[in-house]
Motif scaffolding. Structure first.
Motif, PDB file in Angstrom:
ATOM      1  N   THR A 147       6.863   0.447  -2.102  1.00  0.00           N
ATOM      2  CA  THR A 147       6.923  -1.141  -2.997  1.00  0.00           C
ATOM      3  C   THR A 147       7.861  -0.627  -4.598  1.00  0.00           C
ATOM      4  O   THR A 147       8.718  -0.776  -4.992  1.00  0.00           O
ATOM      5  CB  THR A 147       5.350  -0.616  -3.866  1.00  0.00           C
ATOM      6  N   TYR A 200       1.801   5.353 -11.313  1.00  0.00           N
ATOM      7  CA  TYR A 200       1.248   5.812 -10.059  1.00  0.00           C
ATOM      8  C   TYR A 200       0.146   7.097 -10.538  1.00  0.00           C
ATOM      9  O   TYR A 200      -0.585   7.738  -9.889  1.00  0.00           O
ATOM     10  CB  TYR A 200       1.902   5.693  -8.700  1.00  0.00           C
ATOM     11  N   ARG A 212       0.652  -1.248  -0.129  1.00  0.00           N
ATOM     12  CA  ARG A 212      -0.233   0.040   0.185  1.00  0.00           C
ATOM     13  C   ARG A 212       1.079   1.074   0.122  1.00  0.00           C
ATOM     14  O   ARG A 212       0.469   2.299  -0.147  1.00  0.00           O
ATOM     15  CB  ARG A 212      -0.910   0.353   1.282  1.00  0.00           C
ATOM     16  N   ASP A 213       2.226   1.142   0.566  1.00  0.00           N
ATOM     17  CA  ASP A 213       3.138   2.078   0.363  1.00  0.00           C
ATOM     18  C   ASP A 213       3.856   2.610  -0.759  1.00  0.00           C
ATOM     19  O   ASP A 213       4.968   1.100  -1.436  1.00  0.00           O
ATOM     20  CB  ASP A 213       4.638   1.959   1.981  1.00  0.00           C
ATOM     21  N   LEU A 214       3.749   3.086  -1.937  1.00  0.00           N
ATOM     22  CA  LEU A 214       3.791   3.710  -2.820  1.00  0.00           C
ATOM     23  C   LEU A 214       5.355   3.852  -2.884  1.00  0.00           C
ATOM     24  O   LEU A 214       6.138   3.281  -4.040  1.00  0.00           O
ATOM     25  CB  LEU A 214       3.524   5.229  -3.573  1.00  0.00           C
ATOM     26  N   HIS A 255      -2.709   0.293  -4.140  1.00  0.00           N
ATOM     27  CA  HIS A 255      -1.968   1.621  -3.393  1.00  0.00           C
ATOM     28  C   HIS A 255      -2.709   2.630  -2.910  1.00  0.00           C
ATOM     29  O   HIS A 255      -2.561   2.669  -2.046  1.00  0.00           O
ATOM     30  CB  HIS A 255      -0.937   2.169  -4.486  1.00  0.00           C
ATOM     31  N   GLN A 256      -4.330   2.789  -3.897  1.00  0.00           N
ATOM     32  CA  GLN A 256      -4.971   3.721  -3.166  1.00  0.00           C
ATOM     33  C   GLN A 256      -6.034   3.013  -1.923  1.00  0.00           C
ATOM     34  O   GLN A 256      -6.047   4.318  -0.566  1.00  0.00           O
ATOM     35  CB  GLN A 256      -5.360   4.178  -3.639  1.00  0.00           C
TER      36      GLN A 256
END
Length: 535
Positions: free
Chosen positions: A108, A127, A103-105, A218-219
Motif C-alpha cells: 500500500t 498505521y 492488506r499488505d502495508l 490492513h489488520q
C-alpha cells in the motif's frame, strides 16, 4: 420452553448477538422478527439474474471480523467462512491511476509513493499510530460508554500531551488531514471510508472514522461471508438454536407491555402476549421504541423532546448488477479490489455531500461499490461478476443538482438515478454497461419496507456525526443500553456505538440485562440475610 427469561425484538445482527449471549448464560430466549426471514440488513438471495447471489444491504465486514462480541461466538464452528479479495479497497483516479489499499502495508505504501513521493511514509505513520492505539480503541469502541478501564489505559499510555494530540487528530476533518499529511490522493482512501457513514470531508471526526476503517483493512481485511451475507446470519441462528434459543419470524412485536414501571412482556401483531421474566431487548430503531412500542405515558416527558431532535443519517439508494464479465477498469489494481470508491476528487466528494445537505439529489454521486465475485467466486457463474453500488440521497428532496428528480422514487426516477450511478462508473471503466445482464434497483422506501429499522433508507441507525455519538446517542445521557423502563434495553444501532455490523449494541444490551439480574439477586440475598439475622 417455559416462560422465556428474555424476549429480543428484531433478528438482525444486534438482536441475534444479544440472544446468543443470553443463551450462553443459560437464559431461555425468544427472538421475534417482523420479516419472514432473519437477518435485517445482513441477508442475501438470488439475483438479479439466474445463478447470481446479491446482498440485500451490507456486504463487507471489517467491523464484524474485528468485533469482540462477534468473535467470541466462534461462528466459524457454525458454518461461517470468511473470504477476501486480493485487494481491500481501490479508488480509481481520472488520470487512469488508482490509490489502492492492500492488506499488505508495504505494498500500500509503495503504491501511494508512486502517486506522490512521501505519501507512503505518511501512511506508514498512520498505521504506526494504529499499532500503538488500535487494540485499546477497539476495546473502547465496543463497550458501553464511558469505557473506564480502556480509558485509563489510554491515558497511562499517552499521558496528557499525547492524549491531547490524539484527541486533535480524532476530531480533524479528513480534508484538513489531507492538507497536513499528504501531497497526493492517499487521503481519498480515508475520505471514502468516512463516507461509508454520513461524514463529509469537512466533518469533525471524519478523519478518525476513515482511519479506523482503513487500518482495519490492513489488520483484518474487509472480508465477506462465503455464499452471501446471509451466511453470517445463518451461523448466528444455528448457534442460537443449538443453545436452546427460539426464533419466530413473520409475527411483528407491536407493543412492549409495561406494568409497574417494568417491561414484563411483548404483544405481537397476532395478539399473542409473550412474557419475559427478566428482560426485553429492543433491537429496533429508537424512534420505533419510544412513543411506539412503549407509549409516552410510561416515559419521562423530556425524552419526547430529545427524541424530536434525533438525527437520522442520509437515505440510501442501491443498485445490484449481474455482469457477463468483470468491470473493465482502466486503472491497475482496481480489478482485484473487493470494494471500490468512485469519485474524481476530494472536491467532488465535498460537492456531493453539500448537495445532499441542501436537500438536492447529487449530480455526480459518490459510489461505494462491491465486486462480490472478485471477493467470493461462488457469487456468480465463472467469468461473470456480481456487482453492486450504493450512494446517499437526501431524506427530504428539495431539488436535483443533476436533472429533474423529485424524490418520489417512482419507476421513472429509480431508473433515471440508476443510470446516473452507471455513468459514474463509466468514467473509469468505459463500455462496462454493455456487460450488464440485469440490474435490481432499491430506493430508500424499499429498503425500509424490507427492514423497518432502515427508517427512510438510513443504514446506520442515526447520524455518525459527533453530536450524536458516545453520551449523545441516541439522546443526551450515559450512552448506555438501559432505558427509563426497568428490564427494557435498547439493543439496536440507534444505541452506542452505532451503525455497522459489529453486534456491540446487542452485546452491550445483553450484558446490561445480565448485570442487572445478578445485582438484583445479590440485593435479594443480602436482604434475606438481614431478615435472618433479625429473627
Amino acid at each position: 420452553m417455559g416462560t422465556p427469561d428474555a424476549v429480543v425484538i428484531g433478528a438482525g445482527p444486534n438482536g441475534l448477538v444479544a440472544a446468543n449471549i443470553l443463551a450462553d448464560a443459560g437464559w431461555q430466549v425468544v427472538v421475534c422478527e417482523e420479516q419472514p426471514e432473519p437477518g435485517g440488513g445482513v441477508r442475501s438471495g438470488p439475483g438479479p439474474a439466474d445463478g447470481f447471489v446479491y446482498d440485500h444491504c451490507s456486504a463487507f465486514y471489517p467491523m464484524a471480523i474485528s468485533s469482540r462480541a462477534i468473535g467470541s461466538l466462534e461462528l466459524e464452528r457454525y458454518g461461517l467462512r470468511w473470504l477476501h479479495a486480493d485487494e481491500v479497497l481501490a479508488h480509481p483516479l481520472p488520470d487512469g491511476r488508482a490509490a489502492v489499499l492492500s492488506r499488505d502495508l508495504h505494498r500500500t505504501a509503495e503504491g501511494l509513493d508512486e502517486l506522490a513521493a512521501g505519501d507512503g511514509a505518511a501512511w506508514r505513520r498512520l498505521y504506526g499510530l494504529w499499532e500503538e492505539l488500535g487494540p485499546h480503541l477497539l476495546d473502547a469502541l465496543f463497550v458501553p460508554f464511558p469505557p473506564i478501564r480502556t480509558g485509563l489505559r489510554l491515558v497511562a499510555k499517552l499521558r496528557l500531551t499525547g492524549l491531547l494530540r490524539f484527541t486533535r487528530f480524532a476530531l480533524l476533518p479528513v480534508r484538513r488531514l489531507a492538507e497536513e499529511e499528504f501531497s497526493g490522493p492517499a487521503a481519498l482512501l480515508l475520505a471514502g471510508c468516512a463516507l461509508h457513514a454520513d461524514l463529509m470531508p469537512e466533518s469533525a471526526g471524519s478523519t478518525v472514522y476513515g482511519w479506523l476503517l482503513a487500518m482495519l483493512g490492513h489488520q483484518y481485511g474487509w472480508p465477506v461471508p462465503e455464499g452471501g451475507s446471509g451466511q453470517l446470519t445463518a451461523a448466528l441462528v444455528r448457534r442460537l438454536e443449538q443453545h436452546g434459543g427460539v426464533l419466530r419470524c413473520g409475527d411483528a412485536v407491536r407493543q412492549v407491555v409495561v406494568r409497574g414501571g417494568r417491561a414484563v412482556a411483548v404483544r405481537t401483531a397476532s395478539g399473542e402476549e409473550i412474557p419475559a421474566r427478566r428482560a426485553v431487548l429492543a433491537a429496533t430503531a429508537v424512534t420505533q421504541l419510544y412513543g411506539g412500542l412503549v407509549g409516552w405515558e410510561h416515559l419521562p416527558p423530556r425524552l419526547r423532546d430529545d427524541l424530536r431532535r434525533f438525527q437520522w443519517d442520509y437515505s440510501t439508494f442501491k443498485v445490484d448488477w449481474a455482469l457477463r464479465a468483470p468491470v473493465p477498469w482502466q486503472a491497475t489494481g482496481v480489478a482485484g479490489a473487493g470494494t471500490v470508491h468512485v469519485a474524481a476528487s476530494l472536491d467532488e466528494m465535498t460537492e456531493y455531500t453539500a448537495q445532499i445537505s441542501m436537500g438536492r439529489v447529487p449530480a455526480r454521486p459518490f459510489l461505494l461499490a462491491g465486486q462480490m465475485t472478485t471477493a467470493d467466486p461462488c457469487r456468480s457463474p465463472r467469468g461473470t461478476e456480481s456487482l453492486w453500488a450504493y450512494t446517499h440521497v437526501p431524506r427530504r428532496v428539495r431539488g436535483d443538482a443533476g436533472g429533474d428528480l423529485t424524490g418520489s422514487w417512482d419507476e421513472r426516477e429509480r431508473e433515471a438515478f440508476a443510470d446516473r450511478l452507471e455513468a459514474q462508473i463509466e468514467r473509469y471503466a468505459p463500455g462496462w454497461r454493455e456487460l450488464v445482464i440485469a440490474r435490481r434497483i432499491t430506493a430508500p422506501g424499499q429498503l425500509q419496507a424490507s427492514n423497518a429499522n432502515l427508517v427512510g433508507g438510513a443504514i446506520n441507525g442515526g447520524t455518525t456525526s459527533v453530536h450524536q455519538q458516545l453520551v449523545f446517542r441516541p439522546t443526551p445521557g450515559l450512552g448506555r443500553p438501559e432505558t427509563p423502563i426497568a428490564g427494557l434495553y435498547l439493543a439496536s444501532s440507534s444505541a452506542h456505538p452505532g451503525g455497522a455490523v459489529h453486534g456491540a449494541c446487542g452485546a452491550n444490551a445483553a450484558r446490561a440485562a445480565l448485570h442487572a439480574t445478578r445485582a438484583h439477586a445479590q440485593r435479594a440475598a443480602a436482604a434475606g440475610i438481614r431478615l435472618g439475622i433479625g429473627r
